[in-house]
Design a protein around this motif. Structure first.
Motif, PDB file in Angstrom:
ATOM      1  N   GLU A 108       0.866  -1.174   0.000  1.00  0.00           N
ATOM      2  CA  GLU A 108       0.000   0.000   0.000  1.00  0.00           C
ATOM      3  C   GLU A 108       0.906   1.229   0.000  1.00  0.00           C
ATOM      4  OE1 GLU A 108      -2.956   2.093   3.287  1.00  0.00           O
ATOM      5  OE2 GLU A 108      -2.244   0.055   3.621  1.00  0.00           O
ATOM      6  N   GLU A 109       0.800   2.044  -1.055  1.00  0.00           N
ATOM      7  CA  GLU A 109       1.624   3.258  -1.108  1.00  0.00           C
ATOM      8  C   GLU A 109       0.953   4.324  -0.260  1.00  0.00           C
ATOM      9  OE1 GLU A 109       4.810   5.246  -3.885  1.00  0.00           O
ATOM     10  OE2 GLU A 109       3.189   4.242  -4.923  1.00  0.00           O
ATOM     11  N   VAL A 110       1.687   4.878   0.706  1.00  0.00           N
ATOM     12  CA  VAL A 110       1.141   5.875   1.626  1.00  0.00           C
ATOM     13  C   VAL A 110       1.326   7.268   1.043  1.00  0.00           C
ATOM     14  CG1 VAL A 110       1.254   6.783   3.977  1.00  0.00           C
ATOM     15  CG2 VAL A 110       1.692   4.372   3.569  1.00  0.00           C
ATOM     16  N   LYS A 114       6.987   6.104  -0.081  1.00  0.00           N
ATOM     17  CA  LYS A 114       6.787   5.478   1.239  1.00  0.00           C
ATOM     18  C   LYS A 114       5.598   4.526   1.157  1.00  0.00           C
ATOM     19  CE  LYS A 114       8.573   9.488   3.726  1.00  0.00           C
ATOM     20  NZ  LYS A 114       9.892   8.985   3.974  1.00  0.00           N
ATOM     21  N   SER A 115       5.785   3.312   1.670  1.00  0.00           N
ATOM     22  CA  SER A 115       4.747   2.288   1.545  1.00  0.00           C
ATOM     23  C   SER A 115       4.616   1.475   2.829  1.00  0.00           C
ATOM     24  CB  SER A 115       5.093   1.326   0.404  1.00  0.00           C
ATOM     25  OG  SER A 115       5.274   2.025  -0.801  1.00  0.00           O
ATOM     26  N   ILE A 116       3.502   0.771   2.910  1.00  0.00           N
ATOM     27  CA  ILE A 116       3.308  -0.210   3.977  1.00  0.00           C
ATOM     28  C   ILE A 116       3.193  -1.566   3.302  1.00  0.00           C
ATOM     29  CG2 ILE A 116       1.813  -1.032   5.839  1.00  0.00           C
ATOM     30  CD1 ILE A 116       0.923   1.874   6.240  1.00  0.00           C
ATOM     31  N   ILE A 117       3.987  -2.522   3.789  1.00  0.00           N
ATOM     32  CA  ILE A 117       3.917  -3.891   3.284  1.00  0.00           C
ATOM     33  C   ILE A 117       3.100  -4.691   4.283  1.00  0.00           C
ATOM     34  CG2 ILE A 117       5.222  -5.970   2.691  1.00  0.00           C
ATOM     35  CD1 ILE A 117       7.606  -4.109   2.042  1.00  0.00           C
ATOM     36  N   HIS A 118       2.062  -5.351   3.777  1.00  0.00           N
ATOM     37  CA  HIS A 118       1.194  -6.190   4.611  1.00  0.00           C
ATOM     38  C   HIS A 118       1.483  -7.656   4.302  1.00  0.00           C
ATOM     39  CE1 HIS A 118      -1.281  -2.724   5.778  1.00  0.00           C
ATOM     40  NE2 HIS A 118      -1.176  -2.337   4.510  1.00  0.00           N
ATOM     41  N   PHE A 119       1.624  -8.451   5.360  1.00  0.00           N
ATOM     42  CA  PHE A 119       1.867  -9.889   5.225  1.00  0.00           C
ATOM     43  C   PHE A 119       0.588 -10.657   5.535  1.00  0.00           C
ATOM     44  CE2 PHE A 119       5.930  -7.931   6.285  1.00  0.00           C
ATOM     45  CZ  PHE A 119       6.742  -8.454   5.305  1.00  0.00           C
ATOM     46  N   PRO A 120       0.494 -11.907   5.044  1.00  0.00           N
ATOM     47  CA  PRO A 120      -0.720 -12.708   5.266  1.00  0.00           C
ATOM     48  C   PRO A 120      -1.053 -12.941   6.746  1.00  0.00           C
ATOM     49  CG  PRO A 120       0.655 -13.731   3.583  1.00  0.00           C
ATOM     50  CD  PRO A 120       1.451 -12.604   4.174  1.00  0.00           C
ATOM     51  N   ASN A 121      -0.059 -12.899   7.636  1.00  0.00           N
ATOM     52  CA  ASN A 121      -0.324 -13.165   9.057  1.00  0.00           C
ATOM     53  C   ASN A 121      -0.825 -11.930   9.796  1.00  0.00           C
ATOM     54  OD1 ASN A 121       1.983 -11.601   9.312  1.00  0.00           O
ATOM     55  ND2 ASN A 121       3.004 -12.993  10.746  1.00  0.00           N
ATOM     56  N   GLY A 122      -1.042 -10.824   9.071  1.00  0.00           N
ATOM     57  CA  GLY A 122      -1.561  -9.611   9.697  1.00  0.00           C
ATOM     58  C   GLY A 122      -0.483  -8.610  10.069  1.00  0.00           C
ATOM     59  N   HIS A 123       0.790  -9.005  10.026  1.00  0.00           N
ATOM     60  CA  HIS A 123       1.875  -8.076  10.343  1.00  0.00           C
ATOM     61  C   HIS A 123       2.059  -7.118   9.174  1.00  0.00           C
ATOM     62  CE1 HIS A 123       5.403  -6.771  12.559  1.00  0.00           C
ATOM     63  NE2 HIS A 123       6.001  -6.645  11.390  1.00  0.00           N
ATOM     64  N   SER A 124       2.456  -5.888   9.483  1.00  0.00           N
ATOM     65  CA  SER A 124       2.782  -4.943   8.414  1.00  0.00           C
ATOM     66  C   SER A 124       3.985  -4.119   8.836  1.00  0.00           C
ATOM     67  CB  SER A 124       1.584  -4.057   8.077  1.00  0.00           C
ATOM     68  OG  SER A 124       1.165  -3.353   9.218  1.00  0.00           O
ATOM     69  N   VAL A 125       4.646  -3.526   7.852  1.00  0.00           N
ATOM     70  CA  VAL A 125       5.840  -2.728   8.112  1.00  0.00           C
ATOM     71  C   VAL A 125       5.856  -1.525   7.173  1.00  0.00           C
ATOM     72  CG1 VAL A 125       7.301  -4.085   6.552  1.00  0.00           C
ATOM     73  CG2 VAL A 125       8.359  -2.768   8.406  1.00  0.00           C
ATOM     74  N   PHE A 126       6.237  -0.373   7.721  1.00  0.00           N
ATOM     75  CA  PHE A 126       6.384   0.859   6.953  1.00  0.00           C
ATOM     76  C   PHE A 126       7.797   0.892   6.382  1.00  0.00           C
ATOM     77  CE2 PHE A 126       7.630   5.286   6.562  1.00  0.00           C
ATOM     78  CZ  PHE A 126       6.545   5.830   5.886  1.00  0.00           C
ATOM     79  N   VAL A 127       7.931   1.154   5.085  1.00  0.00           N
ATOM     80  CA  VAL A 127       9.261   1.210   4.464  1.00  0.00           C
ATOM     81  C   VAL A 127       9.384   2.450   3.589  1.00  0.00           C
ATOM     82  CG1 VAL A 127       9.651  -1.293   4.495  1.00  0.00           C
ATOM     83  CG2 VAL A 127       8.556  -0.250   2.516  1.00  0.00           C
ATOM     84  N   ASN A 128      10.620   2.908   3.450  1.00  0.00           N
ATOM     85  CA  ASN A 128      10.924   4.051   2.584  1.00  0.00           C
ATOM     86  C   ASN A 128      11.211   3.542   1.177  1.00  0.00           C
ATOM     87  OD1 ASN A 128      10.723   6.297   4.406  1.00  0.00           O
ATOM     88  ND2 ASN A 128      12.548   5.492   5.402  1.00  0.00           N
ATOM     89  N   ALA A 129      10.169   3.144   0.492  1.00  0.00           N
ATOM     90  CA  ALA A 129      10.282   2.684  -0.897  1.00  0.00           C
ATOM     91  C   ALA A 129       8.894   2.776  -1.527  1.00  0.00           C
ATOM     92  CB  ALA A 129      10.787   1.243  -0.948  1.00  0.00           C
ATOM     93  N   SER A 130       8.867   3.032  -2.820  1.00  0.00           N
ATOM     94  CA  SER A 130       7.578   3.141  -3.509  1.00  0.00           C
ATOM     95  C   SER A 130       6.982   1.760  -3.767  1.00  0.00           C
ATOM     96  CB  SER A 130       7.757   3.872  -4.846  1.00  0.00           C
ATOM     97  OG  SER A 130       8.453   3.046  -5.761  1.00  0.00           O
ATOM     98  N   LYS A 131       5.691   1.742  -3.989  1.00  0.00           N
ATOM     99  CA  LYS A 131       5.002   0.498  -4.318  1.00  0.00           C
ATOM    100  C   LYS A 131       5.614  -0.113  -5.583  1.00  0.00           C
ATOM    101  CE  LYS A 131       0.421  -1.401  -5.236  1.00  0.00           C
ATOM    102  NZ  LYS A 131      -1.032  -1.135  -5.180  1.00  0.00           N
ATOM    103  N   HIS A 132       5.894   0.715  -6.571  1.00  0.00           N
ATOM    104  CA  HIS A 132       6.486   0.244  -7.827  1.00  0.00           C
ATOM    105  C   HIS A 132       7.806  -0.480  -7.576  1.00  0.00           C
ATOM    106  CE1 HIS A 132       7.849   0.178 -11.986  1.00  0.00           C
ATOM    107  NE2 HIS A 132       8.974   0.727 -11.561  1.00  0.00           N
TER     108      HIS A 132
END
Length: 156
Positions: A108-110, A114-132
């Motif tokens: 998910e591009e914020v 800057k994006s949030i990566i969501h994992f199947p187990n419900g965990h997510s992480v904010f990262v400094n990278a575009s969705k692309h």
């Protein structure tokens, strides 16, 4: 959340991501399909240990992919080439680099870059990278895994 002194055995096919943390003695947060762990070792030290278990080194694995796939920047890492690997969200020399493993992700591009990566187990992480960039990196990892062997689908 479990604290460990530094066990690269936790870097395995159930690993979702590795992220540097800067709290007390802990240096790395290891998110797996079955929990979150903290290590006193750096992400690169843990990745090195995982590569060593499969008779290689971090640099050796990265050099091989760079040469075979012509991925000169943000090179995916195949820890065990027929089984699992990870990609860096930015140059792995940056402390903010997060390593994302070969599991399904939703990005998910914020805002721009800057994006949030969501994992199947419900965990997510904010990262400094575009969705692309993240989706391209994810694809490069899976392409590299496919070329080097069996592509493992995870239906968890």
């Amino acid at each position: 959340m479990k604290k460990i002194k530094g066990n690269s055995e936790l870097v395995n096919p159930e690993t979702l991501m590795l992220e540097s943390v800067f709290t007390g003695k802990e240096k790395t947060r290891i998110v797996t399909t079955h929990g979150i762990y903290y290590s006193e070792e750096s992400t690169l030290h843990l990745l090195e240990g995982a590569c060593n278990r499969y008779a290689s080194t971090l640099e050796g694995r990265l050099k091989a992919i760079k040469k075979m796939m012509n991925y000169s920047v943000k090179t995916p890492l195949l820890i065990e080439p027929n089984l699992f690997g990870a990609f860096p969200t930015m140059s792995y020399r940056h402390l903010e680099c997060v390593w994302i493993f070969n599991h399904p992700i939703h990005v998910e591009e914020v805002t721009k870059g800057k994006s949030i990566i969501h994992f199947p187990n419900g965990h997510s992480v904010f990262v400094n990278a575009s969705k692309h960039v993240l989706l391209k990196q994810h694809q490069r990892l899976h392409t590299s895994l496919n070329i080097y062997g069996i592509h493992h689908h995870r239906n968890k």
